[in-house]
Write an enzyme that holds these catalytic residues in place. Structure first.
Site, mmCIF file in Angstrom:
data_model
loop_
_atom_site.group_PDB
_atom_site.id
_atom_site.type_symbol
_atom_site.label_atom_id
_atom_site.label_comp_id
_atom_site.label_asym_id
_atom_site.label_seq_id
_atom_site.Cartn_x
_atom_site.Cartn_y
_atom_site.Cartn_z
ATOM 1 N N GLY A 45 -56.639 83.040 117.141
ATOM 2 C CA GLY A 45 -57.707 83.034 118.137
ATOM 3 C C GLY A 45 -59.091 83.220 117.539
ATOM 4 O O GLY A 45 -60.055 83.431 118.264
ATOM 5 N N TYR A 71 -40.604 82.473 112.556
ATOM 6 C CA TYR A 71 -41.129 81.966 113.834
ATOM 7 C C TYR A 71 -40.394 80.702 114.255
ATOM 8 O O TYR A 71 -40.092 80.510 115.432
ATOM 9 C CB TYR A 71 -42.636 81.687 113.692
ATOM 10 C CG TYR A 71 -43.258 81.000 114.891
ATOM 11 C CD1 TYR A 71 -43.569 79.639 114.864
ATOM 12 C CD2 TYR A 71 -43.547 81.714 116.064
ATOM 13 C CE1 TYR A 71 -44.131 79.008 115.962
ATOM 14 C CE2 TYR A 71 -44.114 81.084 117.157
ATOM 15 C CZ TYR A 71 -44.407 79.734 117.106
ATOM 16 O OH TYR A 71 -44.967 79.104 118.202
ATOM 17 N N TYR A 106 -52.358 70.981 118.658
ATOM 18 C CA TYR A 106 -52.482 69.678 118.000
ATOM 19 C C TYR A 106 -52.927 68.590 118.960
ATOM 20 O O TYR A 106 -53.752 67.745 118.625
ATOM 21 C CB TYR A 106 -51.154 69.279 117.338
ATOM 22 C CG TYR A 106 -50.765 70.167 116.189
ATOM 23 C CD1 TYR A 106 -49.509 70.772 116.142
ATOM 24 C CD2 TYR A 106 -51.651 70.431 115.145
ATOM 25 C CE1 TYR A 106 -49.141 71.596 115.087
ATOM 26 C CE2 TYR A 106 -51.297 71.253 114.093
ATOM 27 C CZ TYR A 106 -50.048 71.835 114.075
ATOM 28 O OH TYR A 106 -49.703 72.657 113.037
#
Lengths: 171, 170
Positions: free
Chosen positions: A101, A26, A139
């Site tokens: 989620g 990622y 964050y």
């Protein structure tokens, strides 16, 4: 979806190594992963642990497409600020895409914060790539501050040959 | 002046260490941010679970500073972990008093730390530098350091105590 956050055990290292690689992919740097679950076991569960780790686990009936029940992790360690004292540094925070989620990232980070508080740490630090908007938004919503922007801090590194060269000059 | 020694810090050094920490913070224009006390430094560095390691540079009595100090430089470090490459040595603070610069003390400290890193089988040494601190950045780059914020886009983030407590209570 029900899930559990608990301290990692040595047998979790294969799952943690798998997820470390997923996170590196990622972050667009998979070729930089050089260690395997064996080093993770030695370095995290020996007499002198170099890191702590939390794992997010789901029940069997919610296992991933590939059959995994360990679906997220947070890897952290203690550092020290000469200005403020004990700090927790959160090195990695990751939840597999199909489990996002559902509050697991939030729960992992809250548990790291809880450990930090128990150890009388005064803050939690971590680093984020500048293009990683979903993580930055997450964050910032928790009250994080960008110290690179605010105070101008840059990360530097002596690595590989540079480190060896420097060491060889030692008397 | 070639005369100085580097040694592991001892409990008796905490007041000198705190003095040097404050001098470095002043240089970084953030002196008011130092809230750490000698008592915390003692407990956190020399207790059952050390949070840091420290190396100090000391000169002989006859070479003491204007104010009479013989501990003239220090480096504070600890070990961290990179899940991609393993153990790392993290350099938290590194400082030599102004009147003792230019004698190779800083270089020797850095060499000693890199030797410690290699002996401990660390893959690298990491640290942060304020972007305006060009003289320090040049010092490090001359020795082969890479700027990861610049090269890879890493930014340092922090959640302070107030927000940490908020997170645990939700």
């Amino acid at each position: 979806m029900k899930f559990n956050i608990c301290a990692a055990k040595p047998e979790d290292c294969k799952d943690i190594a798998r997820m470390i690689m997923e996170l590196a992919v990622y972050e667009k740097m998979p070729d930089q992963v050089k260690i395997s679950y064996k080093e993770l076991e030695k370095d995290g569960f020996g007499p002198n642990p170099f890191y702590q780790c939390l794992v997010a686990e789901v029940p069997e009936e919610h296992k991933s497409k590939d059959g995994h029940t360990k679906v997220g992790y947070a890897l952290f360690f203690y550092t020290y600020s000469t200005w403020k004292g004990r700090t927790v540094y959160m090195e990695d925070l990751y939840v597999m895409p199909e489990y996002r989620g559902k509050g697991m990232g939030k729960a992992l980070m809250a548990t790291v914060a809880k450990v930090a508080k128990e150890q009388h740490c005064v803050r939690l630090q971590f680093s984020v790539l500048d293009w990683n908007k979903p993580s930055l938004d997450f964050y910032l919503s928790k009250g994080a501050e960008d110290l690179t922007a605010k105070e101008g801090w840059h990360f530097l590194r002596f690595h590989g040959i540079a480190l060896d060269n420097l060491a060889q000059e030692a008397p | 002046m070639a005369n100085f020694i580097l040694r592991k810090a001892e409990p008796k050094d905490v007041s000198d260490i705190l003095r040097l920490i404050k001098e470095l913070a002043k240089f970084e224009e953030m002196e008011e941010q130092v809230v750490l006390t000698e008592k915390e430094l003692l407990e956190d560095g020399f207790g059952d679970h050390p949070f840091y390691h420290c190396v100090v540079a000391e000169v002989p009595g006859d070479k003491q500073s204007i104010e009479g100090y013989t501990v003239v430089g220090f480096a504070m470090y600890y070990f961290t972990y990179d899940p991609w490459i393993g153990k790392l040595l993290y350099l938290e603070d590194f400082y030599v008093m102004k009147e003792f610069r230019g004698y190779g003390i800083g270089s020797e400290i850095l060499k000693r730390l890199s030797e410690t890193a290699v002996k401990a089988r660390c893959s690298g040494m990491h640290f942060i530098v304020a972007e305006w601190n060009t003289s320090s950045i040049e010092f490090y780059k001359r020795r082969g350091a890479a700027d990861l914020s610049h090269e890879e886009g890493w930014r340092l983030y922090e959640i302070d105590k107030r927000n940490l407590i908020k997170m645990t209570s939700k």
